[in-house]
Design a protein around this motif. Structure first.
Motif, PDB file in Angstrom:
ATOM      1  N   THR A 162      13.831   6.401   6.457  1.00  0.00           N
ATOM      2  CA  THR A 162      14.933   5.917   7.673  1.00  0.00           C
ATOM      3  C   THR A 162      14.432   5.074   8.589  1.00  0.00           C
ATOM      4  N   PRO A 163      13.467   5.968   9.407  1.00  0.00           N
ATOM      5  CA  PRO A 163      12.802   6.387  11.020  1.00  0.00           C
ATOM      6  C   PRO A 163      12.252   4.919  10.726  1.00  0.00           C
ATOM      7  N   GLN A 164      11.676   4.783  12.035  1.00  0.00           N
ATOM      8  CA  GLN A 164      10.337   3.619  12.733  1.00  0.00           C
ATOM      9  C   GLN A 164       9.516   4.169  12.411  1.00  0.00           C
ATOM     10  N   ASN A 165       8.490   3.744  11.636  1.00  0.00           N
ATOM     11  CA  ASN A 165       7.373   4.242  11.064  1.00  0.00           C
ATOM     12  C   ASN A 165       5.119   3.728  12.194  1.00  0.00           C
ATOM     13  N   LEU A 166       4.678   4.079  12.999  1.00  0.00           N
ATOM     14  CA  LEU A 166       3.578   3.750  13.198  1.00  0.00           C
ATOM     15  C   LEU A 166       2.823   4.343  11.375  1.00  0.00           C
ATOM     16  N   ALA A 167       1.960   3.731  10.745  1.00  0.00           N
ATOM     17  CA  ALA A 167       0.981   5.102   9.768  1.00  0.00           C
ATOM     18  C   ALA A 167      -0.024   4.542  10.520  1.00  0.00           C
ATOM     19  N   CYS A 168      -1.051   5.407  10.896  1.00  0.00           N
ATOM     20  CA  CYS A 168      -2.306   5.477  11.494  1.00  0.00           C
ATOM     21  C   CYS A 168      -3.335   5.507  10.437  1.00  0.00           C
ATOM     22  N   CYS A 169      -4.162   4.707   9.794  1.00  0.00           N
ATOM     23  CA  CYS A 169      -5.021   5.190   8.285  1.00  0.00           C
ATOM     24  C   CYS A 169      -6.530   5.366   9.318  1.00  0.00           C
ATOM     25  N   THR A 170      -6.885   6.663   9.429  1.00  0.00           N
ATOM     26  CA  THR A 170      -8.324   7.626   9.610  1.00  0.00           C
ATOM     27  C   THR A 170      -9.487   7.567   8.991  1.00  0.00           C
ATOM     28  N   VAL A 171      -9.657   7.948   7.323  1.00  0.00           N
ATOM     29  CA  VAL A 171     -10.512   8.009   7.112  1.00  0.00           C
ATOM     30  C   VAL A 171      -9.924   6.901   5.325  1.00  0.00           C
ATOM     31  N   GLY A 172     -10.936   6.811   5.101  1.00  0.00           N
ATOM     32  CA  GLY A 172     -10.723   5.693   4.238  1.00  0.00           C
ATOM     33  C   GLY A 172     -10.202   4.086   3.883  1.00  0.00           C
ATOM     34  N   ARG A 173      -9.858   3.944   3.308  1.00  0.00           N
ATOM     35  CA  ARG A 173      -8.793   1.979   3.906  1.00  0.00           C
ATOM     36  C   ARG A 173      -7.709   2.732   2.891  1.00  0.00           C
ATOM     37  N   ARG A 174      -6.372   2.154   3.560  1.00  0.00           N
ATOM     38  CA  ARG A 174      -5.796   1.513   2.423  1.00  0.00           C
ATOM     39  C   ARG A 174      -4.823   0.184   2.112  1.00  0.00           C
ATOM     40  N   ARG A 175      -3.963   0.182   0.819  1.00  0.00           N
ATOM     41  CA  ARG A 175      -3.955  -1.150   0.710  1.00  0.00           C
ATOM     42  C   ARG A 175      -2.023  -0.765   1.140  1.00  0.00           C
ATOM     43  N   PHE A 176      -1.445  -1.501   2.093  1.00  0.00           N
ATOM     44  CA  PHE A 176       0.234  -1.401   2.313  1.00  0.00           C
ATOM     45  C   PHE A 176       0.886  -2.747   1.652  1.00  0.00           C
ATOM     46  N   THR A 177       2.105  -2.874   0.507  1.00  0.00           N
ATOM     47  CA  THR A 177       2.294  -3.616  -0.093  1.00  0.00           C
ATOM     48  C   THR A 177       4.117  -3.538   0.183  1.00  0.00           C
ATOM     49  N   LEU A 178       4.149  -3.979   1.445  1.00  0.00           N
ATOM     50  CA  LEU A 178       5.807  -4.394   2.288  1.00  0.00           C
ATOM     51  C   LEU A 178       6.635  -5.216   1.651  1.00  0.00           C
ATOM     52  N   PHE A 179       8.551  -4.580   1.404  1.00  0.00           N
ATOM     53  CA  PHE A 179       9.194  -5.734   1.402  1.00  0.00           C
ATOM     54  C   PHE A 179      10.081  -5.542   2.030  1.00  0.00           C
ATOM     55  N   PRO A 180      11.202  -6.473   2.667  1.00  0.00           N
ATOM     56  CA  PRO A 180      12.195  -5.938   3.561  1.00  0.00           C
ATOM     57  C   PRO A 180      13.732  -5.316   2.926  1.00  0.00           C
ATOM     58  N   PRO A 181      14.315  -4.980   3.496  1.00  0.00           N
ATOM     59  CA  PRO A 181      15.710  -4.387   2.986  1.00  0.00           C
ATOM     60  C   PRO A 181      16.604  -4.980   2.305  1.00  0.00           C
ATOM     61  N   ASP A 219      10.216 -12.230  -8.121  1.00  0.00           N
ATOM     62  CA  ASP A 219      12.208 -12.204  -6.750  1.00  0.00           C
ATOM     63  C   ASP A 219      11.615 -11.562  -5.708  1.00  0.00           C
ATOM     64  N   ALA A 220      10.766 -10.302  -5.936  1.00  0.00           N
ATOM     65  CA  ALA A 220      10.555  -9.195  -4.362  1.00  0.00           C
ATOM     66  C   ALA A 220       9.320  -9.925  -4.832  1.00  0.00           C
ATOM     67  N   LEU A 221       8.677 -10.264  -4.960  1.00  0.00           N
ATOM     68  CA  LEU A 221       6.790 -10.425  -4.548  1.00  0.00           C
ATOM     69  C   LEU A 221       7.505 -11.587  -4.048  1.00  0.00           C
ATOM     70  N   ALA A 222       7.710 -12.368  -3.856  1.00  0.00           N
ATOM     71  CA  ALA A 222       7.793 -13.836  -3.399  1.00  0.00           C
ATOM     72  C   ALA A 222       8.126 -13.224  -1.869  1.00  0.00           C
ATOM     73  N   SER A 223       9.277 -11.973  -1.735  1.00  0.00           N
ATOM     74  CA  SER A 223       8.937 -11.373   0.429  1.00  0.00           C
ATOM     75  C   SER A 223       8.196 -10.684   0.507  1.00  0.00           C
ATOM     76  N   ALA A 224       7.059 -10.785  -0.625  1.00  0.00           N
ATOM     77  CA  ALA A 224       5.856  -9.043  -0.660  1.00  0.00           C
ATOM     78  C   ALA A 224       4.972  -9.708   0.805  1.00  0.00           C
ATOM     79  N   GLN A 225       4.799  -8.573   1.800  1.00  0.00           N
ATOM     80  CA  GLN A 225       3.582  -8.851   3.278  1.00  0.00           C
ATOM     81  C   GLN A 225       3.102  -7.884   2.291  1.00  0.00           C
ATOM     82  N   SER A 226       1.008  -7.836   2.579  1.00  0.00           N
ATOM     83  CA  SER A 226       0.247  -7.071   2.294  1.00  0.00           C
ATOM     84  C   SER A 226      -0.682  -6.967   3.360  1.00  0.00           C
ATOM     85  N   ALA A 227      -1.445  -5.295   3.359  1.00  0.00           N
ATOM     86  CA  ALA A 227      -2.447  -5.134   4.069  1.00  0.00           C
ATOM     87  C   ALA A 227      -3.300  -4.527   3.897  1.00  0.00           C
ATOM     88  N   GLU A 228      -4.504  -4.681   4.343  1.00  0.00           N
ATOM     89  CA  GLU A 228      -5.789  -3.706   4.575  1.00  0.00           C
ATOM     90  C   GLU A 228      -5.739  -3.115   4.570  1.00  0.00           C
TER      91      GLU A 228
END
Length: 339
Positions: A162-181, A219-228
């Motif tokens: 529910t809240p806004q989120n600022l996530a900081c990658c500090t150790v290791g790598r992370r892959r994020f895949t996001l979809f709009p609500p 259909d969800a994948l058509a809206s996905a955004q990703s980042a490592e």
């Protein structure tokens, strides 16, 4: 699974002046490259996982902390059992140094058991950590206590917060895949209770999606955004955006900050959703349509519409909420629910 569109990234930002309000107003996810690279934990992690663990132990208050444990068969994915009535992990308690030792024992294992400390309040568990590891949100008037996430190769199934989120990658790598609500229907949410992490999660296996069972996931994948994200990078995740997060190294740490943009006097929307499910979802279709019109008038339409034809003194709860009105509404609802 097909590749998602690369997420927008910003580089060269001043770590002391994050454009948080502009990001919230834009309502789109964005990667902030290198924004926390100078943190003490990030620098320790760049020297290796044992250095990062030693750095964390310097601040460990020695308090028992909850963590998730799963056998190697879950492949680092806290999730449901086959019938979706229970979870495939066990919640244990132990001091953080013991969890770090257990992770250390399996750093070279190709199929380790899962260890995952999730959303641990930094101020309580690691006093003094924020002195050299802080994103500076308080300087922008944002009250957002830091939480820390510690584990090995863990996959957080796709979910929203529910809240806004600022996530900081500090150790290791992370892959994020996001979809709009609005992709919620195409992501096939699982049970609301139990859940692997507090929120309903998508039941789609992103590694092995079954498009016969979950055809709308295409259909969800058509809206996905990703980042490592590399160590020192951060990601802004807008409120209610779905996000799937995969930790890519044998040892990974993330620090995040959640905050609401709305006044603190306003209630959380989640109990309102649950109450609406209880009160409205199983009504006949005609009644639900009528209630949808009422909700649109009072809630989802323009905030000022419902009371604009009334004198200001007569608007009551139709006017913007203040602290007094919020307290009155809370008392009224508690009285109604306790009947």
């Amino acid at each position: 699974m097909r590749d998602a569109v690369a997420m927008r990234a910003l580089e060269g930002l001043d770590p002391g002046a994050l454009p948080l309000q502009a990001l919230v107003d834009a309502g789109e996810p964005v990667v902030l490259r290198g924004i926390v690279r100078d943190w003490g934990l990030v620098q320790a992690g760049l020297r290796g996982p044992h250095e990062a663990m030693a750095y964390l132990r310097r601040f460990d208050a020695g308090l028992p902390v909850p963590y998730s444990f799963g056998d190697p068969g879950i492949e680092g994915r806290p999730f449901y059992t086959a019938d979706f009535t229970a979870l495939n992990i066990e919640v244990r308690r132990g001091v953080l140094s013991e969890v770090l030792e257990a992770i250390s024992d399996h750093l070279a294992s190709p199929s380790p058991p899962t260890y995952y400390v999730a959303s641990l309040p930094v101020a309580r568990a690691l006093p003094g950590f924020t002195e050299h590891n802080d994103a500076g949100l308080a300087g922008q008037g944002i009250e957002a206590p830091a939480s820390i996430w510690i584990g090995n190769r863990v996959t957080a199934s796709c979910h929203y917060d529910t809240p806004q989120n600022l996530a900081c990658c500090t150790v290791g790598r992370r892959r994020f895949t996001l979809f709009p609500p609005e992709q919620i229907d195409n992501l096939y949410p699982g049970p609301m209770d139990p859940t692997p992490g507090g929120q309903a999660v998508s039941v789609v296996d992103f590694d092995r999606p079954d498009f016969d069972l979950h055809p709308r996931f295409r259909d969800a994948l058509a809206s996905a955004q990703s980042a490592e994200l590399e160590p020192g990078d951060a990601i802004f995740i807008p409120s209610l955006w779905w996000h799937h997060v995969r930790s890519l190294e044998p040892f990974n740490v993330l620090v995040n900050y959640w905050w609401r943009g709305s006044p603190s006097m306003l209630a959380s929307p989640l109990p309102a959703l649950q109450h609406a499910m209880w009160a409205l979802r199983d009504l006949p279709a005609r009644e639900k349509q009528a209630w949808a019109a009422i909700f649109n008038y009072y809630v989802f339409g323009p905030a000022e519409r419902a009371g604009q034809h009334l004198p200001e003194a007569a608007r009551g709860e139709l006017a913007p909420f203040d602290t007094t009105q919020a307290r009155r509404m809370r008392a009224r609802l508690l009285a109604l629910l306790n009947r």
